[in-house]
Write an enzyme that holds these catalytic residues in place. Structure first.
Site, PDB file in Angstrom:
ATOM      1  N   ASN A  19       0.909  -1.165   0.000  1.00 18.69           N
ATOM      2  CA  ASN A  19       0.000   0.000   0.000  1.00 18.69           C
ATOM      3  C   ASN A  19       0.936   1.199   0.000  1.00 18.69           C
ATOM      4  O   ASN A  19       1.753   1.337   0.923  1.00 18.69           O
ATOM      5  CB  ASN A  19      -0.801  -0.070   1.284  1.00 18.69           C
ATOM      6  CG  ASN A  19      -2.137   0.617   1.298  1.00 18.69           C
ATOM      7  OD1 ASN A  19      -2.714   0.751   2.369  1.00 18.69           O
ATOM      8  ND2 ASN A  19      -2.666   1.046   0.170  1.00 18.69           N
ATOM      9  N   CYS A  84      -5.675   5.635   8.059  1.00 14.71           N
ATOM     10  CA  CYS A  84      -5.110   4.679   7.106  1.00 14.71           C
ATOM     11  C   CYS A  84      -4.071   3.870   7.885  1.00 14.71           C
ATOM     12  O   CYS A  84      -3.100   4.435   8.384  1.00 14.71           O
ATOM     13  CB  CYS A  84      -4.461   5.400   5.929  1.00 14.71           C
ATOM     14  SG  CYS A  84      -3.548   4.279   4.850  1.00 14.71           S
ATOM     15  N   ASN A 191     -14.908   0.457   2.550  1.00 16.62           N
ATOM     16  CA  ASN A 191     -13.899  -0.423   1.958  1.00 16.62           C
ATOM     17  C   ASN A 191     -14.466  -1.838   2.033  1.00 16.62           C
ATOM     18  O   ASN A 191     -15.327  -2.124   2.888  1.00 16.62           O
ATOM     19  CB  ASN A 191     -12.601  -0.319   2.763  1.00 16.62           C
ATOM     20  CG  ASN A 191     -12.057   1.097   2.780  1.00 16.62           C
ATOM     21  OD1 ASN A 191     -11.421   1.544   1.822  1.00 16.62           O
ATOM     22  ND2 ASN A 191     -12.333   1.840   3.848  1.00 16.62           N
ATOM     23  N   ARG A 210     -12.003   1.937  -0.875  1.00 13.69           N
ATOM     24  CA  ARG A 210     -12.711   3.212  -1.137  1.00 13.69           C
ATOM     25  C   ARG A 210     -11.665   4.303  -1.356  1.00 13.69           C
ATOM     26  O   ARG A 210     -10.687   4.353  -0.661  1.00 13.69           O
ATOM     27  CB  ARG A 210     -13.564   3.540   0.092  1.00 13.69           C
ATOM     28  CG  ARG A 210     -14.296   4.860   0.047  1.00 13.69           C
ATOM     29  CD  ARG A 210     -15.014   5.167   1.347  1.00 13.69           C
ATOM     30  NE  ARG A 210     -14.069   5.545   2.412  1.00 13.69           N
ATOM     31  CZ  ARG A 210     -14.473   6.162   3.532  1.00 13.69           C
ATOM     32  NH1 ARG A 210     -15.758   6.401   3.743  1.00 13.69           N
ATOM     33  NH2 ARG A 210     -13.589   6.514   4.455  1.00 13.69           N
ATOM     34  N   CYS A 219      -4.399  -3.401   2.941  1.00 17.49           N
ATOM     35  CA  CYS A 219      -5.156  -2.317   3.573  1.00 17.49           C
ATOM     36  C   CYS A 219      -5.101  -2.572   5.080  1.00 17.49           C
ATOM     37  O   CYS A 219      -5.700  -3.538   5.564  1.00 17.49           O
ATOM     38  CB  CYS A 219      -6.594  -2.339   3.068  1.00 17.49           C
ATOM     39  SG  CYS A 219      -7.638  -1.124   3.879  1.00 17.49           S
ATOM     40  N   THR A 221      -6.198  -1.028   7.934  1.00 19.97           N
ATOM     41  CA  THR A 221      -7.436  -1.015   8.733  1.00 19.97           C
ATOM     42  C   THR A 221      -8.368  -2.134   8.276  1.00 19.97           C
ATOM     43  O   THR A 221      -9.153  -2.651   9.070  1.00 19.97           O
ATOM     44  CB  THR A 221      -8.155   0.335   8.577  1.00 19.97           C
ATOM     45  OG1 THR A 221      -8.269   0.657   7.181  1.00 19.97           O
ATOM     46  CG2 THR A 221      -7.418   1.452   9.311  1.00 19.97           C
TER      47      THR A 221
HETATM   48  N1  LIG Z   1      -9.171   3.955   1.484  1.00 16.21           N
HETATM   49  C1  LIG Z   1      -9.494   4.092   2.894  1.00 16.21           C
HETATM   50  C2  LIG Z   1      -8.387   4.869   3.622  1.00 16.21           C
HETATM   51  C3  LIG Z   1      -7.078   4.135   3.560  1.00 16.21           C
HETATM   52  C4  LIG Z   1      -7.174   2.826   4.271  1.00 16.21           C
HETATM   53  C5  LIG Z   1      -6.070   1.827   3.959  1.00 16.21           C
HETATM   54  N2  LIG Z   1      -5.101   2.220   2.978  1.00 16.21           N
HETATM   55  C6  LIG Z   1      -5.376   1.372   5.220  1.00 16.21           C
HETATM   56  O1  LIG Z   1      -4.197   0.965   5.167  1.00 16.21           O
HETATM   57  O2  LIG Z   1      -6.039   1.364   6.296  1.00 16.21           O
HETATM   58  C7  LIG Z   1     -10.799   4.852   3.053  1.00 16.21           C
HETATM   59  O3  LIG Z   1     -11.049   5.801   2.317  1.00 16.21           O
HETATM   60  O4  LIG Z   1     -11.559   4.496   3.949  1.00 16.21           O
END
Ligand SMILES: N[C@H](CCC[C@H](N)C(=O)O)C(=O)O
Length: 293
Positions: A19, A84, A191, A210, A219, A221
């Site tokens: 990521n 994130c 997401n 998302r 990702c 989270t």
């Molecule tokens: N796209 C996610 C934010 C980044 C989450 C992800 N890249 C992570 O590592 O938690 C959103 O808009 O809810």
């Protein structure tokens, strides 16, 4: 407000389990918040931009706060996100290296303060996520004519979690997009995570993100949300290893209602970006200063 007295802006490129993020030290740039969304939508596109899943600005925390720094996080499409997980691990490492704090630091996000621990070798970072919210199991949703059992939890940002026998065979973009936009998750959307339980301590995971509007290699989270839901369903223990679609490992540990995320945070590049080439109109001050260069 004068910001960025040059036609180029220095940045770092980092990745947490694939990521990837552009990270900018905003103490010198002083880019105002209202300009950040456009910068993200111009810098993140691959090929025509620098290329990243998200854009992160690091700034000094307000005087007297307990925070070592604060950040602003934007998805590739320019949307601002509350948190994130992988980005927070990269921000913690760089924040330490740029002198915002020691290897144990806490920084401010829209989701709340994030406590981080950077390893001595700097390349492994563990973060404590914000308390999970709105956990909901077994919503039966109609998606393109098929009934899917969908679980949900907010681990700083919203996550839908679905459980499958073979995630490798799934059309993650088609299913992910349908669930990301499903009325059940309106208006914020969500997401979408697709998981396969290997055993009580191992999960395979793929995620439609998302704001990236596509599958990402990992990702953070989403890994936390998936481990939490699987643990809630009695399918895994409190210590879970997740193998991401980038074939990296993220470790989640659940201690009562606190969730920790640990994995690699790698600094891959340090460079200068040409604003005009990115289609970013420098502010008056920038144009005048650039002229002086
Ligand atoms: N796209 C996610 C934010 C980044 C989450 C992800 N890249 C992570 O590592 O938690 C959103 O808009 O809810």
């Amino acid at each position: 407000m004068t910001y960025c007295p040059s036609a180029t802006v220095p940045f770092y490129k980092m990745q947490g389990s694939g990521n990837d993020f552009v990270v900018i030290d905003n103490r010198t740039l002083k880019l105002p918040r209202e300009a950040m969304s456009e910068w993200a939508s111009k810098i993140c596109p691959r090929a025509f931009g620098v290329g990243a899943d998200g854009l992160i600005f690091l700034e000094n925390a307000p005087e007297g706060s307990e925070l070592d720094f604060v950040w602003h996080f934007y998805n590739a499409d320019g949307s601002r996100a509350e948190m994130c997980g992988n980005g927070s691990r990269c921000a913690a490492r760089l924040g330490h290296e740029l002198g915002f704090g020691s290897r144990t630091l806490v920084f401010g996000t829209d989701a709340g303060p994030i406590h981080a621990e950077v390893s001595e070798s700097l390349d492994i970072v563990k973060v404590e996520l914000t308390p999970p919210l709105d956990l909901a199991l077994n919503a039966e949703l109609d998606v393109d004519g098929q009934k899917i059992s969908v679980h949900f939890v907010n681990t700083g940002v919203p996550h839908a979690v679905t459980i499958w026998d073979d995630v490798a065979s799934l059309d993650v973009v088609k299913l992910g997009r349908a669930l990301r936009n499903h009325p059940h998750f309106a208006p914020a959307g969500t997401n979408v995570n697709f998981i396969e339980i290997k055993d009580k301590n191992h999960i395979l995971i793929r995620t439609y993100e998302r704001g990236v509007e596509g599958e990402t290699y990992a990702c953070g989270t989403g890994n936390a949300a998936s481990a939490l839901i699987a643990h809630e369903l009695g399918l895994v223990d409190a210590e879970v290893e997740l193998t991401t679609s980038g074939n990296e490992i993220l470790n989640i540990s659940i201690e009562k209602d606190t969730v920790f995320l640990q994995g690699k945070a790698i600094k891959t590049y340090k460079g200068e970006m040409y604003l005009e080439a990115l289609g970013i109109t420098p502010g008056e001050e920038m144009r005048q200063c650039a002229h002086e260069l």
